[in-house]
Enzyme design. Structure first.
Site, PDB file in Angstrom:
ATOM      1  N   LEU B  73       1.773  -6.670   7.409  1.00 52.79           N
ATOM      2  CA  LEU B  73       1.364  -7.707   6.457  1.00 52.79           C
ATOM      3  C   LEU B  73       1.588  -9.125   6.951  1.00 52.79           C
ATOM      4  O   LEU B  73       2.050  -9.989   6.213  1.00 52.79           O
ATOM      5  CB  LEU B  73       2.076  -7.501   5.104  1.00 52.79           C
ATOM      6  CG  LEU B  73       1.643  -6.306   4.269  1.00 52.79           C
ATOM      7  CD1 LEU B  73       2.484  -6.227   2.985  1.00 52.79           C
ATOM      8  CD2 LEU B  73       0.170  -6.402   3.886  1.00 52.79           C
ATOM      9  N   ASN B 100      -6.941  -9.376  -1.620  1.00 54.92           N
ATOM     10  CA  ASN B 100      -5.990  -8.281  -1.410  1.00 54.92           C
ATOM     11  C   ASN B 100      -4.566  -8.820  -1.462  1.00 54.92           C
ATOM     12  O   ASN B 100      -4.236  -9.794  -0.784  1.00 54.92           O
ATOM     13  CB  ASN B 100      -6.275  -7.599  -0.073  1.00 54.92           C
ATOM     14  CG  ASN B 100      -5.429  -6.353   0.118  1.00 54.92           C
ATOM     15  OD1 ASN B 100      -4.240  -6.445   0.388  1.00 54.92           O
ATOM     16  ND2 ASN B 100      -6.041  -5.193  -0.033  1.00 54.92           N
ATOM     17  N   CYS B 131       0.948  -0.217   1.647  1.00 50.99           N
ATOM     18  CA  CYS B 131       1.076  -0.549   3.063  1.00 50.99           C
ATOM     19  C   CYS B 131       2.175   0.293   3.685  1.00 50.99           C
ATOM     20  O   CYS B 131       3.319   0.253   3.243  1.00 50.99           O
ATOM     21  CB  CYS B 131       1.387  -2.026   3.274  1.00 50.99           C
ATOM     22  SG  CYS B 131       1.497  -2.423   5.021  1.00 50.99           S
ATOM     23  N   LYS B 166      -5.056  -0.306  -4.697  1.00 46.41           N
ATOM     24  CA  LYS B 166      -5.354   0.385  -3.438  1.00 46.41           C
ATOM     25  C   LYS B 166      -4.266   1.407  -3.154  1.00 46.41           C
ATOM     26  O   LYS B 166      -3.088   1.067  -2.997  1.00 46.41           O
ATOM     27  CB  LYS B 166      -5.451  -0.630  -2.293  1.00 46.41           C
ATOM     28  CG  LYS B 166      -5.841   0.007  -0.950  1.00 46.41           C
ATOM     29  CD  LYS B 166      -6.211  -1.059   0.065  1.00 46.41           C
ATOM     30  CE  LYS B 166      -6.487  -0.459   1.434  1.00 46.41           C
ATOM     31  NZ  LYS B 166      -6.887  -1.476   2.411  1.00 46.41           N
TER      32      LYS B 166
END
Lengths: 242, 305
Positions: B73, B100, B131, B166
Site C-alpha cells: 500500500l 480505492n 490487502c 473489495k
C-alpha cells in the site's frame, strides 16, 4: 516510453554467460544513455528489464548476462526473432554534469550502459576515463570497444587473471570532473566511499512493470521516495541514503 | 452495432473495463500513453489516511502465468491524493473515478472515505479490506465477516457515494463474507483481491520477496476468480465487480457470464500498458463472434437454464 517491435539481427556470446544481442527497428523511444528496455519473453509473465548498451535511430545493442530463466530463453532466440519491447524506460544519465574529464566505472553486467554514455560524452567533446571491473579473465568484454571510442581504459579483475588485480576502486584515477557508475550494489557502495566528486549511480531492482505503474521497485532517497524504473535507475550521489 | 454500456450503482459506464487498483496509479500517469477516457472508469491506487512507503524490496516475483507483489500500500496519503493527484486526473479524465481505500482500523477507513466523499470526481468508493501485504492491516478485516461488516457500516455512515467492498479470496467461505457486507449496507462487492503466495530463490535458498509472502495475481488465478464471482452473484442482490487474471475481451465476457456487472483488469496492465485500451477495442468484435448484442444482458448468464 514507447512500445515497439524489434527484430534480432544477430546474437553472440562475448564472454562467459554474456550475450550481445543486436536488434533493428524503431528506437525513437530511447532518449538518453543509461535508460533500459523491457522485453516480453515468450512463456514468462513479467517482462525482463535490460539496460541499453548502444543505440542509433534504427538499431539497438543489448549486452546481458545469463542469470535466470528469462535471460536463458533470450539467449536462445535466433536472428529474425521479433521482440515486443518497451523502450526508453527510466531517466538515464545526465551528461550536462560531466565536466571535461568524466570517469566511467562499470562492473560486470554494469558495463554495458557505460558504452553509449562514453560514446555520447566523446561526441560532446569530453575526455572520459573508463574503469571496467570483472571477476576473472573469462568475464571481460568490451575493452577494445571502449578504446575504439577514444577513451582511456583500465580493466580490473578480482582474481588478477587479467589487467589490474583487484576491484575498480583499486584503479580509480586521481583526478576527474564527475563520475558515472553502474554495477552490483557492493561495488556501488565502494565507489561511493572512494570518490570525492559529484557523480551518478545506476541501480538495479526487481521490477513489475518497468514504467512506473506498480510501485514494485521503490526506494527511499534524501529527496523522497523514488521508483527505480521511473525516477531512476540513475540517482545522483547526493540523494542516496548510504 | 453492439452495446457495451453497463450501469454500476446508477452511474453509466461506456464499457465495463476498469483498470484495477495498484496497476494504474492515479490515472494521469497512463494518460501520457493513451486517452484514458476510453475506459469505463478506473480504480485508483489504494489510498490510506497517511502516506506510506510500503514494504522493503524485492517486492516482485515472477510466477507461472502470473506474478507476486508485496508493495504494501505505498501511497502519498489521502490529503495528497485530494490536493495533488485528483487535480492532475481531472485534467485528463472526464468520467467518475473509483476511489480505492485501504486502512488499519475501522476509524481510519471512515476518516479516509469521509474526505474522498467530498470529491466530485469520485463516483464510487472501493473499500479494500483484503490487502495481503500489510500486517495487522486490511487482511483481518477481509477474513472475518463481522469485521468486514463493521468497516462497511462505518464507511456507509460517512458517505452518500456507492460503496463497493473489495474481498480477499483467502477465506474458506467467500459467500459469507459477501453476505455480511451486503447486510451491512454495501452497494456492491469487488472480488477477488490477490491470492496469498510465495516463491523461493533456488540460488539463495530464501524467499524471493523481502516480506517472504505476497499477493499472487495474473492469468493463473482467473478460474478461482470466476468461481468466486459465480458463487457471490448467486448469493447477493447487489452488483459484483469481477477481477482476477482478466487479460482479454474473452475473459471479460466470461467474467460477466459468471455474474460481474463490470470487470477489472490488473496484472495485465503491468505487462502491457495498453492492455485495457486493446481489450476495449476488441470487445465489439468478440461480442459479435459470440452473438452478444448488449453486454448488460449477459450479466450472470451462466446461471440460467
Amino acid at each position: 516510453m514507447k512500445q515497439t517491435f524489434l527484430t534480432i539481427v544477430s546474437q553472440q556470446r562475448i564472454a562467459d554467460n554474456v550475450m550481445e544481442m543486436c536488434l533493428e527497428g524503431d528506437t525513437s523511444g530511447i532518449t538518453a544513455s543509461g535508460q533500459f528496455v523491457n522485453i516480453k519473453v515468450e512463456g514468462l509473465f513479467l517482462r525482463r528489464p535490460i539496460s541499453v548498451c548502444d543505440y542509433t535511430e534504427n538499431s539497438l545493442t543489448l549486452v546481458y548476462k545469463i542469470v535466470g530463466e528469462g535471460t536463458r530463453l533470450m539467449a536462445e532466440y535466433p536472428a529474425g526473432t521479433v521482440l515486443d519491447v518497451l523502450t526508453g524506460l527510466g531517466n538515464g544519465y545526465d551528461t550536462s554534469l560531466s565536466g571535461d574529464a568524466p570517469l566511467l566505472i562499470g562492473g560486470g553486467v554494469g558495463v554495458p550502459p557505460m558504452y553509449n554514455l562514453c560514446k555520447t560524452l566523446v561526441a560532446e567533446g569530453k575526455h572520459p576515463t573508463v574503469v571496467l571491473g570483472f571477476n576473472s579473465k573469462g568475464d571481460v568484454f568490451y575493452e577494445k570497444e571502449f578504446e575504439a571510442l577514444g577513451a582511456t581504459v583500465t580493466v580490473t579483475t578480482a582474481d588478477g587473471s587479467y589487467g589490474v588485480k583487484g576491484f575498480v576502486t583499486d584503479a580509480l584515477p586521481t583526478t576527474y570532473s564527475h563520475f558515472y557508475c553502474c554495477g552490483p550494489e557492493p561495488m556501488l557502495k565502494a565507489v561511493y566511499r572512494a570518490t570525492s566528486t559529484s557523480g551518478q549511480f545506476s541501480f538495479e531492482e526487481r521490477m513489475g512493470c518497468g514504467f512506473g505503474a506498480c510501485m514494485g521497485c521503490s526506494c527511499k532517497t534524501i529527496t523522497g521516495y523514488k521508483r527505480i524504473c521511473k525516477e531512476g535507475p540513475v540517482l545522483q550521489k547526493e540523494e542516496i541514503l548510504w | 452495432m453492439v452495446n457495451t454500456k453497463v450501469t454500476l450503482s446508477g452511474i453509466s459506464l461506456d464499457n465495463p473495463i476498469i483498470p484495477a487498483s495498484g496497476t494504474f496509479g492515479y490515472g494521469w500517469e497512463f494518460a501520457e500513453l493513451y486517452d484514458i477516457n476510453c475506459l469505463g472508469t478506473f480504480s485508483f491506487k489504494g489510498t490510506t489516511a497517511e502516506s506510506r512507503f510500503g514494504n522493503p524490496t524485492p517486492r516482485i516475483a515472477e510466477c507461472p502465468a502470473g506474478m507476486i507483489n508485496s508493495v504494501g500500500l505505498q501511497n502519498p496519503g489521502v490529503d495528497n491524493v485530494i490536493s495533488e493527484q485528483l487535480p492532475k486526473l481531472k485534467a485528463c479524465f472526464n468520467k467518475p473515478v473509483m476511489a480505492n481505500v485501504g486502512g488499519f482500523s475501522v476509524e481510519e477507513y471512515a476518516q479516509t472515505c469521509a474526505k474522498l466523499d467530498k470529491e466530485p470526481q469520485v463516483g464510487w468508493l472501493e473499500v479494500n479490506v483484503s490487502c495481503p501485504n500489510v500486517h495487522g492491516g486490511g487482511i483481518s478485516f477481509g477474513t472475518d465477516p463481522k469485521m468486514a461488516a463493521e468497516v462497511t457500516r462505518s464507511v456507509k455512515a460517512v458517505t452518500e457515494k456507492p460503496v463497493y467492498v473489495k474481498l480477499s479470496p483467502n477465506v474458506t467461505d467467500i459467500v459469507a463474507m459477501a453476505k455480511a457486507c451486503e447486510e451491512a449496507g454495501a452497494d456492491g462487492i469487488s472480488l477477488i483481491n490477490t491470492l496469498f503466495g510465495m516463491r523461493i530463490d533456488l540460488k539463495t535458498k530464501r524467499p524471493v520477496i523481502a516480506n517472504k509472502m505476497g499477493g499472487f495475481s495474473g492469468p493463473a488465478i482467473l478460474p478461482v476468480a470466476l468461481r468466486m464471482v459465480y458463487q457471490v452473484y448467486e448469493a447477493v442482490n447487489i452488483p459484483v465487480i469481477g477481477m482476477g487474471g482478466v487479460s482479454s475481451a474473452e475473459d471479460v465476457i466470461e467474467m460477466m457470464l459468471a455474474g460481474a456487472t463490470a470487470v477489472q483488469v490488473g496484472a495485465a496492465n503491468l505487462v502491457n500498458p495498453f492492455a485495457c485500451k486493446e481489450i476495449i477495442e476488441q470487445l465489439p468484435s468478440v461480442m459479435e463472434r459470440y452473438g452478444i448484442s448488449s453486454l448488460s444482458e449477459i450479466i450472470g448468464g451462466a446461471h440460467h437454464g
